[in-house]
Each structure stands twice: as structure tokens, then as C-alpha cells.
Design an enzyme around this catalytic site. Structure first.
Site, PDB file in Angstrom:
ATOM      1  N   VAL A 166      45.855  14.332  43.982  1.00  0.00           N
ATOM      2  CA  VAL A 166      46.200  13.335  44.996  1.00  0.00           C
ATOM      3  C   VAL A 166      45.248  12.152  44.916  1.00  0.00           C
ATOM      4  CG1 VAL A 166      46.432  12.901  47.469  1.00  0.00           C
ATOM      5  CG2 VAL A 166      47.281  15.039  46.507  1.00  0.00           C
TER       6      VAL A 166
ATOM      7  N   ASN B 257      56.328  14.429  46.973  1.00  0.00           N
ATOM      8  CA  ASN B 257      55.301  15.011  47.824  1.00  0.00           C
ATOM      9  C   ASN B 257      53.907  14.482  47.562  1.00  0.00           C
ATOM     10  OD1 ASN B 257      55.966  16.703  45.389  1.00  0.00           O
ATOM     11  ND2 ASN B 257      54.031  17.660  45.932  1.00  0.00           N
TER      12      ASN B 257
ATOM     13  N   ARG C 199      30.469  18.112  40.158  1.00  0.00           N
ATOM     14  CA  ARG C 199      31.083  18.441  38.864  1.00  0.00           C
ATOM     15  C   ARG C 199      31.719  17.218  38.203  1.00  0.00           C
ATOM     16  NH1 ARG C 199      34.112  21.856  40.820  1.00  0.00           N
ATOM     17  NH2 ARG C 199      36.064  20.708  40.878  1.00  0.00           N
TER      18      ARG C 199
ATOM     19  N   GLY D 241      40.931  14.288  41.758  1.00  0.00           N
ATOM     20  CA  GLY D 241      41.950  15.308  41.963  1.00  0.00           C
ATOM     21  C   GLY D 241      43.353  14.748  41.796  1.00  0.00           C
TER      22      GLY D 241
ATOM     23  N   ARG E 254      58.386  27.989  47.677  1.00  0.00           N
ATOM     24  CA  ARG E 254      57.936  27.267  46.483  1.00  0.00           C
ATOM     25  C   ARG E 254      58.972  27.473  45.382  1.00  0.00           C
ATOM     26  NH1 ARG E 254      54.124  23.711  47.126  1.00  0.00           N
ATOM     27  NH2 ARG E 254      52.550  25.195  47.852  1.00  0.00           N
TER      28      ARG E 254
ATOM     29  N   LYS F 118      52.279  24.786  60.183  1.00  0.00           N
ATOM     30  CA  LYS F 118      51.926  23.364  60.094  1.00  0.00           C
ATOM     31  C   LYS F 118      53.136  22.499  60.409  1.00  0.00           C
ATOM     32  CE  LYS F 118      48.465  23.937  56.414  1.00  0.00           C
ATOM     33  NZ  LYS F 118      48.236  23.737  54.965  1.00  0.00           N
TER      34      LYS F 118
ATOM     35  N   GLY G 293      52.564  20.588  45.050  1.00  0.00           N
ATOM     36  CA  GLY G 293      52.026  20.717  46.398  1.00  0.00           C
ATOM     37  C   GLY G 293      50.860  21.677  46.464  1.00  0.00           C
TER      38      GLY G 293
ATOM     39  N   CYS H   7      52.557  17.298  53.685  1.00  0.00           N
ATOM     40  CA  CYS H   7      53.581  16.597  52.917  1.00  0.00           C
ATOM     41  C   CYS H   7      54.990  16.951  53.375  1.00  0.00           C
ATOM     42  CB  CYS H   7      53.425  16.883  51.428  1.00  0.00           C
ATOM     43  SG  CYS H   7      53.214  18.638  51.033  1.00  0.00           S
TER      44      CYS H   7
ATOM     45  N   HIS I  78      59.546  17.487  47.077  1.00  0.00           N
ATOM     46  CA  HIS I  78      59.937  18.523  48.027  1.00  0.00           C
ATOM     47  C   HIS I  78      61.345  18.243  48.543  1.00  0.00           C
ATOM     48  CE1 HIS I  78      56.001  20.031  47.747  1.00  0.00           C
ATOM     49  NE2 HIS I  78      55.514  19.738  48.937  1.00  0.00           N
TER      50      HIS I  78
END
Length: 341
Positions: free
Chosen positions: A16, A316, A41, A14, A232, A210, A163, A132, A239
Site C-alpha cells: 500500500v 482494494n 529493515r 510496503g 478470500r 469491521k 488485501g 477496504c 474486491h
């Protein structure tokens, strides 16, 4: 001789996860071995890492049965972490989880190494990596909280599309050509979306909650008054945050700036001159690819007693995710070797 550790990266393919691999190559942890795991996958794909070719293993209930994994870096989403992190921990691994699954669990430390490294010692097998947007904010707030105390915080964030993962990145990239969004509810190119994650019953989004709850937990102040609006913006990486803090004690601005200059992990970029058309301040373009948190536009908020405004920027995907998790691993390794009290 320093002990070497067997390290697993879960979610290695992925956005990250790939950044985890880059940061691990750069920081060179004392590793005896690496394993790269992902979903069915991605299983079987080959990845170049640390000068050799690794084959991605499928993550399943038996991935940690041999008990040989010392550190497991997870970045595969909350569902995967909820299911598999306890299995890894039960088989002897220290799990450092980048998802939202464990952050607010009472017995799971939520750690930013520049802020609360001592909490690492309290882990019971899992340590959570914060959101983040929270990470960069608390790196800047920590020295102020220690010196002056914090009465109230107002967050306004301007968060990059990365993000939201590859889907967010593609929405911006494809939106330049006029293609409709697939990840976001509205186009992001040439636009700003004042919504990150789903809405709660009181009108706040999960991202805003969060930031509020994680800041209180990391700074050890459950009663801290905090509000947040997260948005966003059409930026790929980095960020940006406007952080307004009302402090409990009076401060001299020069002293406060010097306090930030001397804080770990912070870089002050704050050169402004009356009448100047261009100052020096943090921006996503200059923070991209860096591990530090950048702070500027430091000025007194004259509308409240002891108020200060900060502009806080960080990459981020690096400091906001991969680097912070690897730094937690580094701190834990130091504790094992007795380098930290």
C-alpha cells in the site's frame, strides 16, 4: 499562492505504501517536501519518486521531533500506528492512518470523502482510513441511505489476495505452481476461503465485524442492522461485494439507479437484457487501476419490502486504501484554504 505542505509517507516500501507514492504522483498535492519512512529493515533503500531519488528513513520515536511534518500518511500496520501515530500528531502532523488501530476510537473520524467529508473537521490529530471492503460498500450505500434510509444490510464479499498484502499475493502466485501456502491457512489457488482474519467468539471474523461496525460509524447510524460474510478468492486485485439492502421507504428502481449514477465516486455498469448471454457489470479486471467504485446488477429484492441488490467492485489497493487516504488529505487541504465550509 496556495500553501505547500510537508508530507511524510510511513510504510513507504510496503504494497500500500508504494501505491501511496503512485497516487501522490498522479494527484499532485501541493507539497513543499516529501519524506519516506519505513522499518529499520528498509532504511537506506533508494526509491524513485516525483522525478528524484529518495532514501528511505528509519521510523523511530524522533522522526517527527522537528515539528515540520504537516501530513503523515501511515500504512505500516496497526502496531506501528498505535505506537507512532500519536507521536506524529503531538508534533503537529495530521495523521491519516490506513491500519485498523484507530478506526473505532470515539474521537477519531473514520472518513470516506464521498460519504462523510464533514467529519474531517472533527479530528484531534488522527483520521482513520476505513477497511477496504467497507470503503467501497458505503460509497454505494450513502445515496440510498440519504434518500430512503436503510433498515438492514447483508454483505457477502469476494476479496482479492492483495488485501492480505504481499504474503497473500505470493500465496496465489506460488499456488499456481503447487507450492503450499505461507500466508493463508489453506491453498487459495483454485479455492475460496470463507475466512478473512481471525474468528471472534460468536463465529464472525474480525473482517466481518469491521464491515459491520465501520459502516455504522461512517453512515452515522449505530443501530443499523448489518450482517456480513467475507471470503478470500483467487483474484490478485479488486474486491467484489454482493450488497443486499432493505430500505425504509419505497422506491422506484429507475429513480434509484439514477440516484447512484449521480453519486460522487460511483460508476454504474448495469446493462442486462433478457436472454442475453453476456451483460455489462463490474468486475475486478476492469476495476483494477481505477479510483472509482463500480456498481451493477441493480435489481429489486422481491423477498422483502423495499429490498434492493447491488454488485459493488473496486480496486482494494487504490480506492480501498491509498487513494481514499490521499483524498482525505486533499479534503483537509481544501478546508485549510477555505475552499470548503
Amino acid at each position: 499562492m496556495m500553501k505547500e505542505y510537508n508530507i511524510a509517507v510511513v510504510g513507504a516500501t510496503g504494497m500500500v505504501g508504494r501505491k501511496f507514492l503512485q497516487v501522490l504522483e498522479e494527484r499532485k498535492l501541493p507539497a513543499a517536501s516529501y519524506r519516506l519512512l519505513a522499518s529499520r529493515r528498509s532504511a537506506g533503500r533508494e526509491v524513485e519518486f516525483m522525478g528524484r531519488t529518495y532514501e528511505i528513513e528509519e521510523l523511530n520515536e524522533h522522526s517527527f521531533d522537528d515539528g515540520r511534518t504537516d501530513i503523515a500518511l501511515f500504512s505500516a500496520g496497526a502496531g506501528v500506528s498505535s505506537r507512532f501515530a500519536p507521536i506524529a500528531a503531538e508534533n503537529g502532523a495530521l495523521v491519516i492512518d490506513n491500519s485498523s488501530a484507530w478506526r473505532m476510537h470515539e474521537d477519531v473520524p473514520l472518513v470516506v470523502p464521498e460519504v462523510n467529508p464533514q467529519d474531517i473537521a472533527e479530528h484531534k490529530g488522527i483520521i482513520a482510513n476505513p477497511n477496504c471492503s467497507t470503503i467501497q460498500a458505503v460509497v454505494a450505500l450513502k445515496p440510498l441511505h440519504d434518500r430512503y434510509g436503510i433498515e438492514r444490510v447483508v454483505y457477502s464479499t469476494y476479496q482479492a489476495v492483495s488485501g492480505a498484502g504481499m504474503g497473500g499475493y505470493r500465496d496465489l502466485e506460488n499456488g499456481i505452481s503447487g507450492d503450499p501456502p505461507e500466508k493463508f491457512p489453506y491453498p487459495i489457488f483454485g479455492n475460496i476461503l470463507p475466512q478473512i482474519d481471525v474468528f471472534d467468539e460468536d463465529g464472525y471474523t474480525k473482517e466481518e465485524l469491521k464491515m459491520i461496525n465501520e459502516t455504522r460509524k461512517i453512515l452515522g447510524d449505530p443501530g443499523m442492522r448489518i450482517t456480513a460474510t467475507t471470503a478470500r478468492v483467487p483474484v490478485y486485485y479488486g474486491h467484489s461485494e454482493s450488497v443486499n439492502a432493505e430500505l425504509k421507504k419505497p422506491f422506484e428502481l429507475d429513480e434509484l439507479v439514477q440516484l447512484l449514477r449521480s453519486a460522487p465516486g460511483l460508476v454504474v455498469q448495469d446493462e442486462t437484457e433478457s436472454g442475453s448471454a453476456a451483460g455489462t457489470y463490474p468486475m475486478p479486471l476492469t476495476a483494477a487501476g481505477r479510483d472509482e467504485v463500480f456498481v451493477g446488477r441493480i435489481r429489486r429484492d422481491r423477498s422483502v419490502p423495499n429490498g434492493v441488490n447491488l454488485w459493488v467492485v473496486a480496486d482494494n489497493i487504490r480506492k480501498g486504501a491509498a487513494t481514499n487516504a490521499v483524498q482525505i488529505a486533499e479534503e483537509w487541504i481544501k478546508m485549510q484554504s477555505g475552499d470548503r465550509a
